[in-house]
Design a protein around this motif. Structure first.
Motif, PDB file in Angstrom:
ATOM      1  N   PRO A 286      72.826  -0.827 -42.323  1.00 51.32           N
ATOM      2  CA  PRO A 286      72.275  -1.814 -42.963  1.00 51.32           C
ATOM      3  C   PRO A 286      72.613  -2.212 -44.337  1.00 51.32           C
ATOM      4  CG  PRO A 286      70.858  -0.232 -42.052  1.00 51.32           C
ATOM      5  CD  PRO A 286      72.286   0.269 -41.946  1.00 51.32           C
ATOM      6  N   VAL A 287      73.159  -1.329 -45.167  1.00 53.92           N
ATOM      7  CA  VAL A 287      73.788  -1.741 -46.551  1.00 53.92           C
ATOM      8  C   VAL A 287      75.255  -2.678 -46.293  1.00 53.92           C
ATOM      9  CG1 VAL A 287      74.891  -0.788 -48.443  1.00 53.92           C
ATOM     10  CG2 VAL A 287      72.757   0.238 -47.788  1.00 53.92           C
ATOM     11  N   ARG A 288      76.001  -1.987 -45.501  1.00 59.51           N
ATOM     12  CA  ARG A 288      77.392  -2.819 -45.304  1.00 59.51           C
ATOM     13  C   ARG A 288      77.056  -4.056 -44.746  1.00 59.51           C
ATOM     14  NH1 ARG A 288      79.539   2.407 -44.214  1.00 59.51           N
ATOM     15  NH2 ARG A 288      78.895   2.382 -42.139  1.00 59.51           N
ATOM     16  N   THR A 289      76.102  -4.452 -43.837  1.00 57.87           N
ATOM     17  CA  THR A 289      75.712  -5.859 -43.184  1.00 57.87           C
ATOM     18  C   THR A 289      75.089  -6.590 -44.093  1.00 57.87           C
ATOM     19  OG1 THR A 289      75.741  -4.527 -41.161  1.00 57.87           O
ATOM     20  CG2 THR A 289      74.676  -6.801 -41.272  1.00 57.87           C
ATOM     21  N   PHE A 290      74.081  -6.039 -44.998  1.00 57.16           N
ATOM     22  CA  PHE A 290      73.714  -6.921 -46.084  1.00 57.16           C
ATOM     23  C   PHE A 290      74.690  -7.320 -47.105  1.00 57.16           C
ATOM     24  CE2 PHE A 290      71.313  -7.294 -50.281  1.00 57.16           C
ATOM     25  CZ  PHE A 290      70.452  -8.305 -49.654  1.00 57.16           C
ATOM     26  N   GLU A 291      75.580  -6.455 -47.343  1.00 56.08           N
ATOM     27  CA  GLU A 291      76.540  -7.030 -48.340  1.00 56.08           C
ATOM     28  C   GLU A 291      77.368  -8.014 -47.758  1.00 56.08           C
ATOM     29  OE1 GLU A 291      76.953  -2.687 -50.578  1.00 56.08           O
ATOM     30  OE2 GLU A 291      78.444  -3.081 -49.148  1.00 56.08           O
ATOM     31  N   ALA A 292      77.560  -8.038 -46.634  1.00 57.06           N
ATOM     32  CA  ALA A 292      78.561  -9.108 -45.801  1.00 57.06           C
ATOM     33  C   ALA A 292      77.776 -10.319 -45.740  1.00 57.06           C
ATOM     34  CB  ALA A 292      79.057  -8.515 -44.604  1.00 57.06           C
ATOM     35  N   ALA A 293      76.351 -10.411 -45.762  1.00 58.56           N
ATOM     36  CA  ALA A 293      75.936 -11.555 -45.527  1.00 58.56           C
ATOM     37  C   ALA A 293      75.412 -12.242 -46.823  1.00 58.56           C
ATOM     38  CB  ALA A 293      74.535 -11.232 -44.712  1.00 58.56           C
ATOM     39  N   VAL A 294      75.520 -11.626 -47.731  1.00 59.43           N
ATOM     40  CA  VAL A 294      75.157 -12.571 -49.187  1.00 59.43           C
ATOM     41  C   VAL A 294      76.442 -12.916 -49.725  1.00 59.43           C
ATOM     42  CG1 VAL A 294      72.903 -11.388 -48.980  1.00 59.43           C
ATOM     43  CG2 VAL A 294      74.976 -10.416 -50.536  1.00 59.43           C
ATOM     44  N   PRO A 295      76.393 -13.774 -50.777  1.00 64.48           N
ATOM     45  CA  PRO A 295      77.432 -14.290 -51.586  1.00 64.48           C
ATOM     46  C   PRO A 295      78.033 -13.070 -52.357  1.00 64.48           C
ATOM     47  CG  PRO A 295      75.878 -15.573 -51.799  1.00 64.48           C
ATOM     48  CD  PRO A 295      75.333 -14.747 -51.117  1.00 64.48           C
ATOM     49  N   ALA A 296      79.440 -13.015 -52.270  1.00 67.29           N
ATOM     50  CA  ALA A 296      80.137 -12.233 -53.188  1.00 67.29           C
ATOM     51  C   ALA A 296      79.899 -12.108 -54.722  1.00 67.29           C
ATOM     52  CB  ALA A 296      81.666 -12.262 -53.044  1.00 67.29           C
ATOM     53  N   GLY A 297      79.708 -11.040 -55.276  1.00 65.37           N
ATOM     54  CA  GLY A 297      79.003 -11.252 -56.741  1.00 65.37           C
ATOM     55  C   GLY A 297      77.701 -11.126 -56.946  1.00 65.37           C
ATOM     56  N   LYS A 298      76.805 -11.324 -55.813  1.00 66.33           N
ATOM     57  CA  LYS A 298      75.470 -11.397 -55.963  1.00 66.33           C
ATOM     58  C   LYS A 298      74.793 -10.092 -56.202  1.00 66.33           C
ATOM     59  CE  LYS A 298      72.082 -14.134 -55.849  1.00 66.33           C
ATOM     60  NZ  LYS A 298      72.078 -15.353 -56.913  1.00 66.33           N
ATOM     61  N   LEU A 299      75.547  -8.913 -55.607  1.00 67.59           N
ATOM     62  CA  LEU A 299      75.102  -7.382 -55.770  1.00 67.59           C
ATOM     63  C   LEU A 299      75.927  -6.751 -56.798  1.00 67.59           C
ATOM     64  CD1 LEU A 299      74.873  -6.759 -52.076  1.00 67.59           C
ATOM     65  CD2 LEU A 299      72.987  -7.369 -53.555  1.00 67.59           C
ATOM     66  N   GLY A 300      75.260  -6.478 -58.050  1.00 69.63           N
ATOM     67  CA  GLY A 300      75.751  -5.883 -59.293  1.00 69.63           C
ATOM     68  C   GLY A 300      76.033  -4.398 -58.904  1.00 69.63           C
ATOM     69  N   TRP A 301      76.374  -3.813 -60.449  1.00 66.94           N
ATOM     70  CA  TRP A 301      76.595  -2.418 -60.370  1.00 66.94           C
ATOM     71  C   TRP A 301      75.514  -1.392 -59.794  1.00 66.94           C
ATOM     72  CZ3 TRP A 301      80.097   0.978 -60.311  1.00 66.94           C
ATOM     73  CH2 TRP A 301      80.247   2.236 -60.690  1.00 66.94           C
ATOM     74  N   ASN A 302      74.252  -1.882 -60.208  1.00 70.90           N
ATOM     75  CA  ASN A 302      73.147  -0.992 -59.693  1.00 70.90           C
ATOM     76  C   ASN A 302      73.046  -0.965 -58.115  1.00 70.90           C
ATOM     77  OD1 ASN A 302      72.269  -0.256 -62.424  1.00 70.90           O
ATOM     78  ND2 ASN A 302      70.952  -2.147 -62.536  1.00 70.90           N
ATOM     79  N   TRP A 303      73.296  -2.026 -57.621  1.00 69.83           N
ATOM     80  CA  TRP A 303      73.565  -1.916 -56.111  1.00 69.83           C
ATOM     81  C   TRP A 303      74.493  -1.072 -55.774  1.00 69.83           C
ATOM     82  CZ3 TRP A 303      70.827  -3.232 -51.907  1.00 69.83           C
ATOM     83  CH2 TRP A 303      71.762  -3.228 -50.475  1.00 69.83           C
ATOM     84  N   ALA A 304      75.757  -0.989 -56.127  1.00 72.65           N
ATOM     85  CA  ALA A 304      76.883  -0.384 -55.998  1.00 72.65           C
ATOM     86  C   ALA A 304      76.591   1.153 -56.219  1.00 72.65           C
ATOM     87  CB  ALA A 304      78.000  -0.694 -56.708  1.00 72.65           C
ATOM     88  N   LYS A 305      75.718   1.802 -57.247  1.00 79.22           N
ATOM     89  CA  LYS A 305      75.209   2.831 -57.360  1.00 79.22           C
ATOM     90  C   LYS A 305      74.475   3.530 -56.387  1.00 79.22           C
ATOM     91  CE  LYS A 305      74.099   3.781 -61.573  1.00 79.22           C
ATOM     92  NZ  LYS A 305      73.646   3.933 -62.899  1.00 79.22           N
ATOM     93  N   PHE A 306      73.273   2.714 -56.099  1.00 80.07           N
ATOM     94  CA  PHE A 306      72.495   2.964 -55.003  1.00 80.07           C
ATOM     95  C   PHE A 306      73.184   2.987 -53.655  1.00 80.07           C
ATOM     96  CE2 PHE A 306      70.674   0.799 -51.437  1.00 80.07           C
ATOM     97  CZ  PHE A 306      69.505   1.596 -51.010  1.00 80.07           C
ATOM     98  N   ALA A 307      74.165   2.237 -53.325  1.00 82.79           N
ATOM     99  CA  ALA A 307      74.485   2.421 -52.097  1.00 82.79           C
ATOM    100  C   ALA A 307      75.569   3.665 -51.940  1.00 82.79           C
ATOM    101  CB  ALA A 307      75.542   1.376 -51.517  1.00 82.79           C
ATOM    102  N   PHE A 308      76.317   3.824 -53.047  1.00 82.88           N
ATOM    103  CA  PHE A 308      77.221   4.929 -52.799  1.00 82.88           C
ATOM    104  C   PHE A 308      76.315   6.178 -53.089  1.00 82.88           C
ATOM    105  CE2 PHE A 308      80.507   7.796 -55.027  1.00 82.88           C
ATOM    106  CZ  PHE A 308      81.231   7.971 -53.866  1.00 82.88           C
ATOM    107  N   GLY A 309      75.707   6.259 -53.956  1.00 79.05           N
ATOM    108  CA  GLY A 309      74.763   7.420 -54.025  1.00 79.05           C
ATOM    109  C   GLY A 309      73.897   7.904 -53.126  1.00 79.05           C
TER     110      GLY A 309
END
Length: 342
Positions: A286-309
């Motif tokens: 779900p995380v990767r699909t959501f990232e592909a479905a929204v504009p690049a740059g819309k998700l910031g560092w906090n999202w990246a930390k959440f996804a990877f963590g």
């Protein structure tokens, strides 16, 4: 000789293959007519789909060539060969080949981790080979590349000490034939390691999670107050055309025991399969699909930390808890290793 994707100042080492035809140019924008033709031609579909993804693939899958992905790639290698000390005794391997290299993620990060000194990348997609060589040049790694069919690898017998691949076997029509080719180009005693292949059960739940996430995101972002979260319709349409080819390019899922049998039938010895990612996959898709479905740059560092963590935490749960109670075929990823007999 494969042309460098750089401007003549590349650090990528290119090796001449005698009488090799020039590699075709990438085709990153498949037309609707080409997509329709590819529905009945799986190898054309492979080229169109992966050429379309090549320039954005690293961003789409959060691929990098730093410590994060170096550790990940090395971890997949170590997990695949667990219990086989000869795999580590051979480090570093002299020359390694990546089959279906994509952007070079697996081999380039393994080389940075000290697994191999020199590398060769091959892929059916010209776009992917171009990006992999560009990435290798930026990293100053000794790598050459060819556009090549995995069922007829264009290298001489007994050329490589190691052959690797990540998420490639499920794209190959004849997996056993490809593994025979892998064994042919390996030196006696050489090893192959393939990771990131979908299990049959894992693929089922991952596909459904991806579809549900895509539908929910694209429908919700039609609401006026979420318009800034919606990609332009042209990009969504192009994504949908490319996604339509997934049913053509994704040819196989694997039961771990069946994959072991295929490798043995191809002639490999010391064959073993391992699986990973159950809870981690339930979050990751779900995380990767959501990232592909929204504009690049819309998700910031906090999202990246959440996804990877979140992925790291759930991977720990998978490895230390769930692998002891959940059948290996329920995990999403299967990896396979084997050796060419002396």
């Amino acid at each position: 000789m494969t042309a460098s994707p750089h401007d003549g100042k590349s650090d990528t080492t290119l090796h001449v293959v005698p009488d090799a035809p020039a590699d075709p140019a990438p085709n990153p924008h498949a037309t609707a007519e080409q997509v329709e033709a590819a529905r009945s031609d799986t190898k054309l579909a492979q080229v169109l789909y992966h050429d379309w993804e090549a320039e954005t693939y690293d961003d789409k899958w959060s691929i990098s060539y730093d410590e994060r992905c170096i550790d990940y790639a090395r971890g997949r290698f170590d997990q695949a060969v667990i219990g086989q000390p000869s795999a580590h005794d051979a480090l570093p391997y002299g020359r390694a080949l990546e089959l279906g290299c994509g952007t070079g993620f697996f081999l380039l990060n393994l080389m940075q981790a000290g697994i191999a000194d020199k590398g060769s990348v091959t892929d059916l997609s010209p776009g992917m080979v171009k990006v992999a060589l560009r990435n290798a040049g930026h990293l100053k790694l000794d790598v050459d590349g060819r556009v090549a069919d995995a069922e007829t690898i264009p290298y001489e017998d007994n050329t490589f000490d190691l052959v690797v691949g990540h998420a490639v076997l499920h794209h190959i029509p004849d997996v056993e034939q490809s593994l025979r080719e892998v064994l042919r180009v390996l030196k006696p005693g050489g090893r192959f390691v393939f990771a990131g292949e979908p299990t049959t059960v894992g693929n089922f739940y991952a596909r459904w999670l991806g579809r549900l996430t895509w539908e929910a995101t694209t429908r919700t972002t039609k609401l006026p107050f979420l318009a800034s979260w919606r990609k332009p319709q042209e990009e969504l349409d192009e994504s949908s055309r490319a996604a339509a080819l997934e049913a053509v390019v994704d040819l196989h899922t694997f039961d771990p025991s069946d994959l072991e049998n295929i490798a043995r039938s191809a002639g490999a010895v010391e064959v073993q399969a391992q699986t990973e990612e159950f809870a981690a996959a339930l979050l990751g898709w779900p995380v990767r699909t959501f990232e592909a479905a929204v504009p690049a740059g819309k998700l910031g560092w906090n999202w990246a930390k959440f996804a990877f963590g979140g992925w790291k935490t759930l991977s720990w749960v998978d490895e230390n808890v769930l692998k002891h109670v959940v059948p290996r075929g329920f995990f999403y990823n299967v990896m396979i290793t084997g050796v060419k007999s002396d």
